[in-house]
Design an enzyme around this catalytic site. Structure first.
Site, PDB file in Angstrom:
ATOM      1  N   ASN A   1       0.878  -1.176   0.000  1.00  0.00           N
ATOM      2  CA  ASN A   1       0.000   0.000   0.000  1.00  0.00           C
ATOM      3  C   ASN A   1       0.909   1.217   0.000  1.00  0.00           C
ATOM      4  O   ASN A   1       1.417   1.642   1.033  1.00  0.00           O
ATOM      5  CB  ASN A   1      -0.904  -0.018   1.226  1.00  0.00           C
ATOM      6  CG  ASN A   1      -1.868   1.156   1.272  1.00  0.00           C
ATOM      7  OD1 ASN A   1      -1.799   2.072   0.453  1.00  0.00           O
ATOM      8  ND2 ASN A   1      -2.768   1.155   2.237  1.00  0.00           N
TER       9      ASN A   1
ATOM     10  N   ARG B   1      -2.630  -2.023  -3.522  1.00  0.00           N
ATOM     11  CA  ARG B   1      -3.831  -1.215  -3.338  1.00  0.00           C
ATOM     12  C   ARG B   1      -3.757  -0.018  -4.280  1.00  0.00           C
ATOM     13  O   ARG B   1      -2.777   0.736  -4.286  1.00  0.00           O
ATOM     14  CB  ARG B   1      -3.927  -0.721  -1.901  1.00  0.00           C
ATOM     15  CG  ARG B   1      -5.145   0.176  -1.677  1.00  0.00           C
ATOM     16  CD  ARG B   1      -5.088   0.863  -0.333  1.00  0.00           C
ATOM     17  NE  ARG B   1      -6.255   1.725  -0.145  1.00  0.00           N
ATOM     18  CZ  ARG B   1      -6.202   2.956   0.351  1.00  0.00           C
ATOM     19  NH1 ARG B   1      -5.050   3.492   0.702  1.00  0.00           N
ATOM     20  NH2 ARG B   1      -7.294   3.672   0.499  1.00  0.00           N
TER      21      ARG B   1
ATOM     22  N   HIS C   1     -12.931   2.952  -0.045  1.00  0.00           N
ATOM     23  CA  HIS C   1     -12.913   1.942   1.021  1.00  0.00           C
ATOM     24  C   HIS C   1     -13.557   0.635   0.554  1.00  0.00           C
ATOM     25  O   HIS C   1     -13.971  -0.188   1.370  1.00  0.00           O
ATOM     26  CB  HIS C   1     -13.646   2.419   2.290  1.00  0.00           C
ATOM     27  CG  HIS C   1     -12.989   3.548   3.004  1.00  0.00           C
ATOM     28  ND1 HIS C   1     -13.705   4.468   3.747  1.00  0.00           N
ATOM     29  CD2 HIS C   1     -11.697   3.930   3.091  1.00  0.00           C
ATOM     30  CE1 HIS C   1     -12.873   5.356   4.270  1.00  0.00           C
ATOM     31  NE2 HIS C   1     -11.652   5.044   3.889  1.00  0.00           N
TER      32      HIS C   1
ATOM     33  N   HIS D   1     -17.760   1.935   7.887  1.00  0.00           N
ATOM     34  CA  HIS D   1     -16.297   1.944   8.002  1.00  0.00           C
ATOM     35  C   HIS D   1     -15.906   3.281   8.624  1.00  0.00           C
ATOM     36  O   HIS D   1     -15.924   4.317   7.959  1.00  0.00           O
ATOM     37  CB  HIS D   1     -15.663   1.779   6.614  1.00  0.00           C
ATOM     38  CG  HIS D   1     -14.161   1.853   6.619  1.00  0.00           C
ATOM     39  ND1 HIS D   1     -13.360   0.757   6.390  1.00  0.00           N
ATOM     40  CD2 HIS D   1     -13.316   2.888   6.821  1.00  0.00           C
ATOM     41  CE1 HIS D   1     -12.087   1.111   6.441  1.00  0.00           C
ATOM     42  NE2 HIS D   1     -12.043   2.407   6.714  1.00  0.00           N
TER      43      HIS D   1
ATOM     44  N   ARG E   1     -12.188  15.689   7.317  1.00  0.00           N
ATOM     45  CA  ARG E   1     -13.011  16.012   6.150  1.00  0.00           C
ATOM     46  C   ARG E   1     -14.426  16.348   6.586  1.00  0.00           C
ATOM     47  O   ARG E   1     -14.973  15.733   7.493  1.00  0.00           O
ATOM     48  CB  ARG E   1     -13.044  14.840   5.167  1.00  0.00           C
ATOM     49  CG  ARG E   1     -11.699  14.455   4.597  1.00  0.00           C
ATOM     50  CD  ARG E   1     -11.847  13.282   3.635  1.00  0.00           C
ATOM     51  NE  ARG E   1     -10.563  12.669   3.336  1.00  0.00           N
ATOM     52  CZ  ARG E   1     -10.337  11.369   3.296  1.00  0.00           C
ATOM     53  NH1 ARG E   1     -11.329  10.517   3.520  1.00  0.00           N
ATOM     54  NH2 ARG E   1      -9.144  10.903   3.017  1.00  0.00           N
TER      55      ARG E   1
ATOM     56  N   MET F   1     -11.048  10.123  18.315  1.00  0.00           N
ATOM     57  CA  MET F   1     -12.310   9.921  19.018  1.00  0.00           C
ATOM     58  C   MET F   1     -12.113   9.647  20.505  1.00  0.00           C
ATOM     59  O   MET F   1     -12.957  10.021  21.334  1.00  0.00           O
ATOM     60  CB  MET F   1     -13.104   8.786  18.363  1.00  0.00           C
ATOM     61  CG  MET F   1     -14.500   8.582  18.926  1.00  0.00           C
ATOM     62  SD  MET F   1     -15.567  10.064  18.842  1.00  0.00           S
ATOM     63  CE  MET F   1     -15.908  10.131  17.072  1.00  0.00           C
TER      64      MET F   1
ATOM     65  N   GLY G   1     -10.986   1.711  12.722  1.00  0.00           N
ATOM     66  CA  GLY G   1     -10.486   2.099  14.043  1.00  0.00           C
ATOM     67  C   GLY G   1     -11.528   2.573  15.015  1.00  0.00           C
ATOM     68  O   GLY G   1     -11.605   2.093  16.160  1.00  0.00           O
TER      69      GLY G   1
ATOM     70  N   ASN H   1     -13.558   0.106  17.953  1.00  0.00           N
ATOM     71  CA  ASN H   1     -13.069   0.360  19.305  1.00  0.00           C
ATOM     72  C   ASN H   1     -13.891   1.347  20.136  1.00  0.00           C
ATOM     73  O   ASN H   1     -13.740   1.383  21.355  1.00  0.00           O
ATOM     74  CB  ASN H   1     -11.625   0.881  19.233  1.00  0.00           C
ATOM     75  CG  ASN H   1     -10.677  -0.159  18.659  1.00  0.00           C
ATOM     76  OD1 ASN H   1     -10.470  -1.207  19.245  1.00  0.00           O
ATOM     77  ND2 ASN H   1     -10.118   0.137  17.494  1.00  0.00           N
TER      78      ASN H   1
ATOM     79  N   GLU I   1      -8.098  -5.274   5.165  1.00  0.00           N
ATOM     80  CA  GLU I   1      -7.935  -4.935   3.754  1.00  0.00           C
ATOM     81  C   GLU I   1      -6.758  -5.662   3.127  1.00  0.00           C
ATOM     82  O   GLU I   1      -6.814  -6.050   1.952  1.00  0.00           O
ATOM     83  CB  GLU I   1      -7.772  -3.421   3.611  1.00  0.00           C
ATOM     84  CG  GLU I   1      -9.033  -2.648   3.977  1.00  0.00           C
ATOM     85  CD  GLU I   1      -8.822  -1.151   3.996  1.00  0.00           C
ATOM     86  OE1 GLU I   1      -9.172  -0.501   3.002  1.00  0.00           O
ATOM     87  OE2 GLU I   1      -8.316  -0.644   5.015  1.00  0.00           O
TER      88      GLU I   1
END
Length: 406
Positions: A12, A94, A183, A211, A244, A286, A333, A337, A387
Site C-alpha cells: 500500500n 492497493r 474503502h 467503516h 473532512r 475519538m 479504528g 473500538n 484490507e
C-alpha cells in the site's frame, strides 16, 4: 515437481509511506508486516515485524520509493522471506481509483498502468503514489505478476440512480463526474464476513457497513453487491470524518470564494484537512473527544453530536434503500473500538429493529462479534476489517485462476 508458490506480498504505497504485509495463502498466515514512513526525508523510519519474532526498527535516509522497497526486501530477506523467494506468487497493490474500467482485480501491464495514470485527475493525492509503488515493484521483480486491487471496484455495482449526480449528463460524462465510492476493499471484506458471522451466504444477506476511521464511509450491500455508498467523486462526500467535512451544500464553496475571498486551493484544504472533527473541536482522535465530552467540554460534545447525527441519517437512508436489513456492522479504528459511537448511532432506532446490548457492546476484542440483544430483528455487529487479507485473497485467486502460478 515443486509445489506452486503460495505467498503474496501486499503493498500500500502512499505519497511518503509504504505499508506492507507478506501472507501465505495456504492458511492465511501473516509472515511479516511493516511500514516505511517519511520517505524522502532524512528521518525516514522502517518498522518490520516477522511472524513470531521481535520488531526491528531503524531510521535514516530513504530518498524515494525505489529505496523504500529495496529496504523492505532487505528486511524480508533477513527472515528468509526475500522477494527472490520461489514461494512468492505475486505482489498485490492497493490502488485507490479504478474509475469505471476496473471492476475486478487486474494483472498490471503497460496498458493498465496508462489507464491508472489517466485517472490521476480524479485521485490526485492517491493514484500517483500507487503508480510509483507498482512501477518500483515491477522493476524489482519483472517476472512476477503484479496485481492491482482497486478501492472503487466494489462500488461499481451501484445502479445509475445511485451513481449519477443530478447535473448535465454531457458535462458529467466529459469530465468523468459521478459517484465512485472508496474503502471498497474494506466494505467487500466486512460485508462477506458479516454474512459468515450470521451463518448465511453473502447473497442472502442485506448489510449496512459503517467503516469508521479517520476517513469514514457507509455502504448499502444487497446480496453481496454494493447498491449505494456515502463517498462520491472523491473521498470528501458523506459522513463527518477526522479532518473532512463530508456532505456540505455545494454553494458553501461559492460563498467562501465570493464573500470570504478564498482560493480553490484554500477551500480544498479547508474541507479536506481542516474540517470534520478537527474543525469542529480541534481534535480528530475519538478517544480524546470522548474524554473531553465526559469532562463536560461543549465543543467536543457538539462535534460528537454532529458526527452521530450524520451517521444516523445514513443508517436510516440505507435502511430505506435496502428495504430489508439483516445487519448493521461497525468496522475500522473508530467502529471497532469506540463503544459510545456504536451505542449512540443506533439509539432511538428501536422501531427499525436496531439496538445494542450494553454488556456485549463494552467487550473489546479482535474477533467478529454480535453486540445486539439475543433475538434482535436486525443484528448489530463489530467486524474488524482486514484490507490486506482481502487484497491478498483477490490477488492470489486471480493469478491462480489465470494460470500464472508455476
Amino acid at each position: 515437481m515443486s509445489p506452486s508458490p503460495t505467498r503474496v506480498l501486499v503493498l500500500n504505497s502512499g505519497s511518503s509511506s509504504v505499508k506492507y504485509q507478506l501472507l501465505d495463502m495456504r492458511g492465511g498466515d501473516r509472515l511479516a508486516v511493516g511500514l516505511v514512513e517519511r520517505i524522502g526525508e532524512d528521518s525516514a523510519r522502517l518498522k518490520h515485524t516477522p511472524s513470531g519474532g521481535e520488531s526491528r526498527e531503524w531510521s535514516g535516509e530513504i530518498p524515494d520509493h525505489d529505496a523504500a522497497l529495496k529496504a523492505v526486501a532487505a528486511e524480508l530477506a533477513k527472515d528468509g522471506l526475500g522477494l527472490d523467494s520461489p514461494e512468492l506468487a505475486a505482489i498485490g497493490h492497493r490502488v485507490v481509483h479504478g474509475g469505471l474500467r476496473f471492476t475486478e482485480p487486474t494483472v498490471v501491464d503497460d496498458a493498465v498502468l496508462a489507464e491508472i495514470e489517466r485517472l490521476i485527475p480524479v485521485a490526485p493525492l492517491h493514484n500517483p503514489a500507487n503508480l510509483t509503488g507498482i512501477r518500483t515493484a515491477r522493476a524489482l521483480r519483472p517476472d512476477l505478476p503484479q496485481v492491482a486491487v482497486f478501492d472503487t471496484a466494489f462500488h461499481t455495482t451501484m445502479p445509475e440512480s445511485a451513481a449519477r449526480y443530478a447535473i448535465d449528463v454531457e458535462t458529467a460524462d466529459a469530465h468523468r463526474v459521478r459517484r465512485y465510492g472508496f474503502h471498497g476493499t474494506s466494505h467487500a471484506y466486512v460485508s462477506r464476513e458479516t454474512a459468515r458471522l450470521l451463518g448465511r451466504a453473502p447473497e442472502d444477506v442485506n448489510v449496512i457497513v459503517l467503516h469508521l476511521g479517520n476517513g469514514a464511509s457507509a455502504s448499502a450491500v444487497r446480496g453481496g453487491r454494493c447498491v449505494d455508498t456515502s463517498m462520491g467523486l472523491t473521498p470528501l462526500e458523506g459522513l463527518v470524518m477526522g479532518t473532512r467535512s463530508g456532505d456540505v451544500d455545494p454553494a458553501v464553496i461559492f460563498h467562501l470564494m465570493r464573500v470570504g475571498g478564498m482560493s480553490t486551493d484554500e477551500i480544498d484544504t479547508l474541507l479536506n484537512k481542516k474540517s470534520g472533527l478537527i474543525g469542529l473541536c480541534g481534535d480528530n482522535d475519538m478517544r480524546e473527544i470522548r474524554r473531553r465530552v465526559d469532562e463536560g467540554d461543549e465543543r467536543a460534545r457538539l462535534a460528537f453530536d454532529i458526527y452521530i447525527h450524520r451517521l444516523k441519517k445514513y443508517i436510516g437512508a440505507y435502511y430505506a434503500v435496502l428495504g430489508r436489513v439483516d445487519a448493521v456492522v461497525f468496522t475500522a479504528g473508530v467502529g471497532e473500538n469506540a463503544a459510545p459511537v456504536r451505542e449512540a448511532a443506533v439509539a432511538g432506532l428501536e422501531g427499525l429493529g436496531l439496538a445494542v446490548d450494553g454488556e456485549l457492546n463494552a467487550v473489546r476484542g479482535d474477533a467478529a462479534r454480535l453486540i445486539s440483544p439475543v433475538g434482535a430483528r436486525v443484528a448489530v455487529a463489530v467486524v474488524p476489517t482486514d484490507e490486506e487479507m482481502e487484497i491478498a485473497t483477490q490477488t492470489y485467486a486471480l493469478v491462480k485462476d489465470s494460470g500464472n502460478l508455476t
